[in-house]
Structures are given as structure tokens and as C-alpha cells.
Design a protein around this motif. Structure first.
Motif, PDB file in Angstrom:
ATOM      1  N   UNK A  64      22.011 -63.192  16.688  1.00 46.73           N
ATOM      2  CA  UNK A  64      21.538 -62.204  17.668  1.00 46.73           C
ATOM      3  C   UNK A  64      22.267 -62.314  19.003  1.00 46.73           C
ATOM      4  N   UNK A  65      23.504 -62.639  18.943  1.00 48.51           N
ATOM      5  CA  UNK A  65      24.279 -62.778  20.173  1.00 48.51           C
ATOM      6  C   UNK A  65      25.191 -61.583  20.352  1.00 48.51           C
ATOM      7  N   UNK A  66      25.119 -61.029  21.520  1.00 47.10           N
ATOM      8  CA  UNK A  66      26.042 -59.960  21.870  1.00 47.10           C
ATOM      9  C   UNK A  66      27.201 -60.578  22.638  1.00 47.10           C
ATOM     10  N   UNK A  67      28.368 -60.306  22.205  1.00 47.11           N
ATOM     11  CA  UNK A  67      29.524 -60.869  22.877  1.00 47.11           C
ATOM     12  C   UNK A  67      30.293 -59.761  23.579  1.00 47.11           C
ATOM     13  N   UNK A  68      31.165 -60.179  24.435  1.00 48.59           N
ATOM     14  CA  UNK A  68      31.998 -59.199  25.115  1.00 48.59           C
ATOM     15  C   UNK A  68      31.555 -58.956  26.537  1.00 48.59           C
ATOM     16  N   UNK A  69      32.109 -57.919  27.079  1.00 47.99           N
ATOM     17  CA  UNK A  69      31.943 -57.643  28.493  1.00 47.99           C
ATOM     18  C   UNK A  69      30.482 -57.391  28.859  1.00 47.99           C
ATOM     19  N   UNK A  70      30.113 -57.876  30.004  1.00 48.79           N
ATOM     20  CA  UNK A  70      28.766 -57.627  30.506  1.00 48.79           C
ATOM     21  C   UNK A  70      28.700 -56.210  31.079  1.00 48.79           C
ATOM     22  N   UNK A  71      27.621 -55.541  30.785  1.00 45.19           N
ATOM     23  CA  UNK A  71      27.452 -54.202  31.332  1.00 45.19           C
ATOM     24  C   UNK A  71      27.039 -54.303  32.797  1.00 45.19           C
ATOM     25  N   UNK A  72      27.150 -53.177  33.462  1.00 51.14           N
ATOM     26  CA  UNK A  72      26.728 -53.130  34.857  1.00 51.14           C
ATOM     27  C   UNK A  72      25.263 -53.514  34.996  1.00 51.14           C
ATOM     28  N   UNK A  73      24.464 -53.029  34.080  1.00 47.46           N
ATOM     29  CA  UNK A  73      23.038 -53.340  34.132  1.00 47.46           C
ATOM     30  C   UNK A  73      22.799 -54.829  33.954  1.00 47.46           C
ATOM     31  N   UNK A  74      23.550 -55.387  33.055  1.00 55.59           N
ATOM     32  CA  UNK A  74      23.400 -56.825  32.847  1.00 55.59           C
ATOM     33  C   UNK A  74      23.812 -57.597  34.099  1.00 55.59           C
ATOM     34  N   UNK A  75      24.891 -57.162  34.691  1.00 55.65           N
ATOM     35  CA  UNK A  75      25.340 -57.811  35.920  1.00 55.65           C
ATOM     36  C   UNK A  75      24.252 -57.765  36.985  1.00 55.65           C
ATOM     37  N   UNK A  76      23.695 -56.595  37.132  1.00 53.53           N
ATOM     38  CA  UNK A  76      22.688 -56.426  38.170  1.00 53.53           C
ATOM     39  C   UNK A  76      21.454 -57.255  37.881  1.00 53.53           C
ATOM     40  N   UNK A  77      21.112 -57.295  36.618  1.00 50.51           N
ATOM     41  CA  UNK A  77      19.962 -58.109  36.241  1.00 50.51           C
ATOM     42  C   UNK A  77      20.212 -59.579  36.554  1.00 50.51           C
ATOM     43  N   UNK A 325      15.925 -52.571  31.299  1.00 48.72           N
ATOM     44  CA  UNK A 325      17.119 -51.905  31.776  1.00 48.72           C
ATOM     45  C   UNK A 325      16.779 -50.610  32.479  1.00 48.72           C
ATOM     46  N   UNK A 326      15.753 -49.962  31.981  1.00 45.00           N
ATOM     47  CA  UNK A 326      15.438 -48.675  32.566  1.00 45.00           C
ATOM     48  C   UNK A 326      14.586 -48.823  33.819  1.00 45.00           C
ATOM     49  N   UNK A 327      13.739 -49.831  33.805  1.00 41.45           N
ATOM     50  CA  UNK A 327      12.844 -49.985  34.931  1.00 41.45           C
ATOM     51  C   UNK A 327      13.425 -50.789  36.058  1.00 41.45           C
ATOM     52  N   UNK A 328      13.739 -51.978  35.751  1.00 42.57           N
ATOM     53  CA  UNK A 328      14.186 -52.888  36.799  1.00 42.57           C
ATOM     54  C   UNK A 328      15.548 -52.516  37.345  1.00 42.57           C
ATOM     55  N   UNK A 329      16.496 -52.394  36.455  1.00 39.35           N
ATOM     56  CA  UNK A 329      17.845 -52.193  36.955  1.00 39.35           C
ATOM     57  C   UNK A 329      18.092 -50.779  37.425  1.00 39.35           C
ATOM     58  N   UNK A 330      17.217 -49.869  37.063  1.00 35.50           N
ATOM     59  CA  UNK A 330      17.388 -48.523  37.584  1.00 35.50           C
ATOM     60  C   UNK A 330      17.344 -48.511  39.093  1.00 35.50           C
TER      61      UNK A 330
END
Length: 398
Positions: A64-77, A325-330
Motif C-alpha cells: 500500500x505504498x505510493x511512490x513517486x512525486x509528492x502532490x501539492x496537497x501532500x506537500x501542504x499537508x 485532501x478536500x477539507x484540510x488542504x483546500x
DNA sequence: AAGGATGCCAACCGCAGATAT
DNA sequence: GATATCTGCGGTTGGCATCCT
């Protein structure tokens, strides 16, 4: 408390894993689960120590690991959570369910930390390096006094909550709540969170600020088991009764699991400058110039089993991810971090020393003090609470 | 093109809490 | 209660890749 020799044992391989080793480990865990990590290497035919196997599994092989670039939302989180939690990578990782703590830690150290530093934001405190709060201009003293008062309020509430949590957890030692606490999120974990928060903010429990208005705080802990049909929902509410910049405030939150009154504030504010929001949010959260009045945390217990692993479905897989992602990082989503933080720098550069929006006004608005200021805090904490409310079940945060 | 500097990330190290004996 | 062991966590490092001069 002896420490096991682990990798000191001769004959055990170290260093990069080969595809063959990966295959052996993967095959073994898929068939048997990992069980005891110490015993696993021998059973799996690996010349590795258990610790190395565990690391390889949790940081690389887990399905269950997602690899690769972090999304903007992930960065912000990550940025927001780091402001709240500090270097508690495992706790942060629970809010980015497909990312490992190691990956997040690496990403922070190699990207985000540098980026914030470049923007003139201290990556440790998340405050602008030219801390406007320390500026003698722009009403700094009164704000600082208020800060200290609220810090003390928070600290008081924290201590009280700590005692209550310990009591509650003991009382519930034989029911599912205790199970939840003891297996996934200990009571002390929540206190560690608060402790970390205060540490991040640079306070200590020995705070001796004069509290001319002694705050009171309450924390209630209720359990809603929803019969037997589902996992228990724990609701903890911290209520504050005390002073704020805007005067005496007493708010009794309804202890629902929804914050309709606060929800939407974040999204409605997306047209404002992200950098200001960032700075306001972080700065205010760290200094507590406003009071967090009501805080409700919900958790759903969902056991994490080897079986769930095998089905490529970790216990915390989807819970709260989308809402997070929709609530917090919005709150932060109208722009890129880079651009907005650049704005942040520009703002502070052009503000002639009073630039910190947490001090002299936010987003270019005139600082009429109280309401805007309070609203900014509310927005920030709303974002945090949304995040917390959508916490994955095994979150160590609470 | 070559060599050094820097970036990146997987993996290791060691501490500390939890659990077992 | 004391000691041993296991596990999780955060800090750090080693080595490869890429960039820069």
C-alpha cells in the motif's frame, strides 16, 4: 533494558536489497504475515536481521505504498502537520496513508525544509525568521501579552486533559476503548501531541505567565459505540472558557462529529493569499493568540491485520484521505506553495518590518485586530480539526 | 569532457517504550 | 521488580545520480 545485538551478528548481510531478497521477503510475508521480525529472516531464508527486513517491508515492499512525486496537497499537508507535530514523521505519515514516514522525512529534509528556509520561514518553528511578533512596532507588546496568556490557557487545558485521559483510559481498561487505546492510539499519544505542540512553540510546562483571568478548561471523553455494528467512535472535546483578544468568550461546542459552523471557512477563504494564510495559520497556531474554543476528535477503530495487508488494503487505507485532501488542504489550494510563499516573502519585504501578517494584519487587510485575527485562527484550526476529524483510525495523534 | 559539488533516497544506527520472561 | 527482548521511531549516513564549473 538491554538492546538486542541485531545486525551485529556476523554473517548477516547489510546494504542494498537485491530483487531476489525482496522476492523472498515478499513471498514469505504474503504467505505467513511477518509475525516475529526476529524470527522471520531464518524462516524466509534471508541473511538479514529482522530489523532490516522490517524496514525493507515497511518502507519499500508493503503493497500500500505510493511512490513517486509528492502532490501539492501532500506537500501542504506535510507542512501543516509539521507545524503542528514537529518531526513526528510517523504521526504525519498516518495522514498520508500511502506514504512512509521515511519517505516523508526524506522529502521534508531534501525539499520542504529548504524551500521554507529559502522563503525566510524557519522550518523548525514555521515562523518568519524576522519574527514580526518581536517587533516593537505594531502593538507587539499587547499581542505578546495575549499570546502568553493563551499559551498558559492551553497549557492548563493540556495538563487537565492529560489527567483526565489517564483516568478515562484506566476506567475503560476492559472495554473496546481500552483496546483501541492500547493497541493503536494510546492516551499518552495525544498528550505527546500536545507536548510536542508546545515544544514546537517553544513553551514549557513551567510557564509562569501571569494569568489575570484564570481560564478553565474541560475535556470530555465520550464513547459512541454505535451498537455492535461498527467500530467505536471516540469523541473528545476540549472546551475552553477564558479570555481572548476580543474579550471573554465562552463557547460550548456541540459534540457532533461535524463542524458545520467552521467547515467551509477554509474553502471560502481560498481567494485570499495563501502565504498569508500559511503564515497566519502557523504563526497563530504556535502562539495561540486566539483561543481554540472547541475541539472534537473522532476516531474509528479498524484493526489492521496481516489479512488486510494481503488484500492490499491497509487498515487506514482510505479513511479520511479524500476528506483530508478536500477539507484540510483546500484551505491552501488556490495556489502553489512556491508562489504563495514567495508572496509571503514579498509581503514581509514590503511591509517595512511589520510584515508578519500575524502581527500587523493579514492579507493586506487593515488590522482591526480582534475579529479578523480571530477568524484567521479559526480558519487555521478549522483546517487542523478537519484533518484530525478525518484521521485514519490508527493515527497516533490521539 | 572531466572533476567536484550537490541532491536524493534507501538503509542503517541507536534510543526508548512496550512486552515477555 | 529486574532483566531481556522486540518493535517503532527519528536522526544520520553512504552511495548513486545529476548538476555545475
Amino acid at each position: 533494558m538491554g538492546r538486542s545485538p541485531c545486525c551485529d551478528k556476523v554473517g548477516l548481510k547489510k546494504g542494498p536489497w537485491t530483487p531476489e531478497e525482496d522476492q523472498k521477503l515478499l513471498a514469505y510475508i504474503e504467505e505467513h504475515g511477518h509475525g516475529s521480525w526476529r524470527a522471520l529472516p531464518a524462516k524466509a531464508g534471508l541473511q538479514r536481521c529482522g530489523k532490516s527486513c522490517r524496514l525493507r517491508w515497511t518502507n519499500y515492499l508493503r503493497p500500500d505504498i505510493k511512490r513517486g512525486k509528492f502532490s501539492l496537497q501532500e506537500e501542504q499537508t506535510i507542512i501543516q502537520l509539521h507545524a503542528l507535530l514537529g518531526n513526528r514523521w510517523s504521526a504525519i505519515a498516518t495522514h498520508l496513508p500511502k506514504r512512509t514516514d521515511n519517505e516523508i522525512k526524506n522529502y521534508w529534509n531534501t525539499h520542504l525544509k529548504k524551500r521554507l528556509a529559502k522563503m525566510g520561514i524557519d522550518p523548525v518553528t514555521h515562523k518568519p525568521k524576522n519574527d514580526a511578533l518581536l517587533s516593537p512596532t505594531c502593538d507587539g507588546q499587547s499581542k505578546n501579552a495575549a499570546n502568553l496568556s493563551h499559551m498558559a490557557q492551553w497549557e492548563s487545558a493540556r495538563l487537565e486533559a492529560e489527567a483526565r485521559l489517564v483516568r478515562e483510559s484506566k476506567l475503560r481498561s476492559h472495554n473496546s476503548f481500552h483496546h483501541l487505546i492500547s493497541t493503536s492510539a494510546s492516551a499518552s499519544a495525544s498528550l505527546q501531541l500536545l507536548n510536542k505542540t508546545t515544544t514546537t512553540a517553544g513553551w514549557s510546562t513551567s510557564t509562569t505567565h501571569d494569568l489575570d483571568q484564570s481560564p478553565t478548561s474541560t475535556l470530555t471523553f465520550s464513547e459512541n459505540n454505535n451498537n455492535n455494528s461498527g467500530p467505536p467512535v471516540i469523541s473528545a472535546t476540549i472546551g475552553f472558557i477564558g479570555s481572548s483578544d476580543t474579550g471573554m468568550i465562552k463557547e460550548e461546542g456541540d459534540h457532533h462529529h461535524h463542524h458545520q459552523d467552521w467547515k467551509g471557512l477554509g474553502s471560502s477563504s481560498t481567494t485570499t493569499n495563501l502565504a498569508d494564510q500559511y503564515k497566519d495559520g502557523i504563526e497563530n497556531s504556535l502562539s495561540f493568540t486566539s483561543t481554540l474554543h472547541d475541539m472534537t476528535i473522532s476516531m474509528e477503530a479498524a484493526p489492521w491485520t496481516p489479512e488486510s495487508l494481503r488484500t492490499n488494503n491497509s487498515g487506514h487505507a482510505s479513511v479520511g484521505n479524500s476528506s483530508m485532501e478536500e477539507g484540510f488542504t483546500n484551505l491552501l489550494l488556490n495556489d502553489s506553495v512556491d508562489r504563495s510563499l514567495s508572496n509571503s516573502c514579498r509581503d514581509s519585504d514590503t511591509s517595512g518590518g511589520g510584515g508578519g501578517s500575524g502581527c500587523c494584519g493579514s492579507g493586506g487587510s487593515d488590522d482591526s485586530g480582534g475579529s479578523d485575527y480571530y477568524q484567521d485562527n479559526k480558519n487555521y484550526w478549522n483546517s487542523i480539526l478537519n484533518l484530525v476529524n478525518s484521521s485514519p483510525p490508527n493515527s497516533p495523534m490521539f
